[in-house]
Design a protein around this motif. Structure first.
Motif, mmCIF file in Angstrom:
data_model
loop_
_atom_site.group_PDB
_atom_site.id
_atom_site.type_symbol
_atom_site.label_atom_id
_atom_site.label_comp_id
_atom_site.label_asym_id
_atom_site.label_seq_id
_atom_site.Cartn_x
_atom_site.Cartn_y
_atom_site.Cartn_z
ATOM 1 N N GLY A 289 3.694 -4.950 -6.557
ATOM 2 C CA GLY A 289 4.761 -4.458 -5.710
ATOM 3 C C GLY A 289 4.429 -4.663 -4.252
ATOM 4 O O GLY A 289 3.258 -4.730 -3.871
ATOM 5 N N ILE A 290 5.476 -4.751 -3.441
ATOM 6 C CA ILE A 290 5.315 -4.908 -2.003
ATOM 7 C C ILE A 290 6.374 -4.074 -1.306
ATOM 8 O O ILE A 290 7.520 -3.990 -1.750
ATOM 9 C CB ILE A 290 5.383 -6.398 -1.597
ATOM 10 N N SER A 291 6.003 -3.442 -0.210
ATOM 11 C CA SER A 291 6.899 -2.555 0.499
ATOM 12 C C SER A 291 7.987 -3.322 1.238
ATOM 13 O O SER A 291 7.896 -4.535 1.453
ATOM 14 C CB SER A 291 6.109 -1.697 1.489
ATOM 15 N N SER A 292 9.027 -2.600 1.616
ATOM 16 C CA SER A 292 10.111 -3.183 2.392
ATOM 17 C C SER A 292 9.642 -3.527 3.799
ATOM 18 O O SER A 292 8.505 -3.240 4.185
ATOM 19 C CB SER A 292 11.298 -2.220 2.445
ATOM 20 N N GLY A 293 10.538 -4.153 4.562
ATOM 21 C CA GLY A 293 10.179 -4.547 5.917
ATOM 22 C C GLY A 293 9.147 -5.646 5.917
ATOM 23 O O GLY A 293 9.299 -6.667 5.241
ATOM 24 N N GLY A 294 8.089 -5.431 6.665
ATOM 25 C CA GLY A 294 7.051 -6.435 6.788
ATOM 26 C C GLY A 294 6.150 -6.606 5.586
ATOM 27 O O GLY A 294 5.310 -7.522 5.578
ATOM 28 N N GLY A 295 6.297 -5.755 4.581
ATOM 29 C CA GLY A 295 5.495 -5.897 3.376
ATOM 30 C C GLY A 295 4.023 -5.596 3.585
ATOM 31 O O GLY A 295 3.157 -6.226 2.965
ATOM 32 N N SER A 296 3.731 -4.623 4.416
ATOM 33 C CA SER A 296 2.345 -4.326 4.739
ATOM 34 C C SER A 296 1.591 -3.634 3.612
ATOM 35 O O SER A 296 0.356 -3.643 3.601
ATOM 36 C CB SER A 296 2.272 -3.470 6.003
ATOM 37 N N SER A 297 2.308 -3.035 2.683
ATOM 38 C CA SER A 297 1.674 -2.330 1.572
ATOM 39 C C SER A 297 1.933 -3.068 0.272
ATOM 40 O O SER A 297 3.068 -3.447 -0.013
ATOM 41 C CB SER A 297 2.205 -0.905 1.462
ATOM 42 N N THR A 298 0.886 -3.261 -0.501
ATOM 43 C CA THR A 298 1.003 -3.911 -1.800
ATOM 44 C C THR A 298 0.245 -3.119 -2.845
ATOM 45 O O THR A 298 -0.666 -2.352 -2.525
ATOM 46 C CB THR A 298 0.466 -5.348 -1.772
ATOM 47 N N ASN A 299 0.625 -3.308 -4.095
ATOM 48 C CA ASN A 299 -0.098 -2.703 -5.190
ATOM 49 C C ASN A 299 -0.059 -3.624 -6.392
ATOM 50 O O ASN A 299 0.866 -4.427 -6.544
ATOM 51 C CB ASN A 299 0.450 -1.308 -5.532
ATOM 52 N N TYR A 300 -1.072 -3.494 -7.260
ATOM 53 C CA TYR A 300 -1.236 -4.403 -8.381
ATOM 54 C C TYR A 300 -1.684 -3.653 -9.618
ATOM 55 O O TYR A 300 -2.397 -2.650 -9.527
ATOM 56 C CB TYR A 300 -2.286 -5.474 -8.066
ATOM 57 N N ALA A 301 -1.269 -4.160 -10.758
ATOM 58 C CA ALA A 301 -1.834 -3.685 -12.002
ATOM 59 C C ALA A 301 -3.315 -4.045 -12.055
ATOM 60 O O ALA A 301 -3.736 -5.087 -11.538
ATOM 61 C CB ALA A 301 -1.104 -4.308 -13.192
ATOM 62 N N ASP A 302 -4.104 -3.187 -12.687
ATOM 63 C CA ASP A 302 -5.540 -3.449 -12.776
ATOM 64 C C ASP A 302 -5.840 -4.789 -13.439
ATOM 65 O O ASP A 302 -6.817 -5.459 -13.081
ATOM 66 C CB ASP A 302 -6.235 -2.333 -13.548
#
Length: 121
Positions: A50-63
């Motif tokens: 996943g990636i956050s809206s806007g500039g996409g500064s936050s991401t997350n991943y499945a292990d």
């Protein structure tokens, strides 16, 4: 009018790489968080990245994909990407693009049609 169109899937050997693209249209792309899900035959659809809206500064991943996959976005192109490296047979699945805006209630959600990724020698 709203569309999420995935592309870039295909057949690749173990250890290889693919880059998936999802092109959005018909909505304010930059205001939506974007996610990639995948679904293998007979299994549940699971969140990959996943990636956050806007500039996409936050991401997350499945292990299971952390350190191998990278999600990114280009708002000028209304596109979210999933770079997949060091692919394994267990990565074989249909990959789906997903958009969600949480500023509204109920949240606005859109799904792409999916693209097949097959990892096999």
């Amino acid at each position: 009018q709203v569309q999420l169109v995935e592309s870039g899937g295909g057949l690749v050997q173990p250890g290889g790489s693919l880059r998936l693209s999802c092109v959005a249209s018909g909505f304010a792309f930059s205001t939506y968080a974007m996610r990639w899900y995948r679904q293998a035959p007979g299994k549940e659809r699971d969140l990959v990245a996943g990636i956050s809206s806007g500039g996409g500064s936050s991401t997350n991943y499945a292990d299971s994909v952390k350190g191998r996959f990278t999600i990114s976005r280009d708002n000028a192109k209304n596109t979210v990407y999933l770079q997949m490296n060091s692919l394994k047979p267990e990565d074989t699945a249909v990959y789906y693009c997903y958009a969600v805006a949480t500023a509204t209630w109920p949240p606005t959600r859109y799904w792409g049609q999916g693209t097949q990724v097959t990892v096999s020698s």
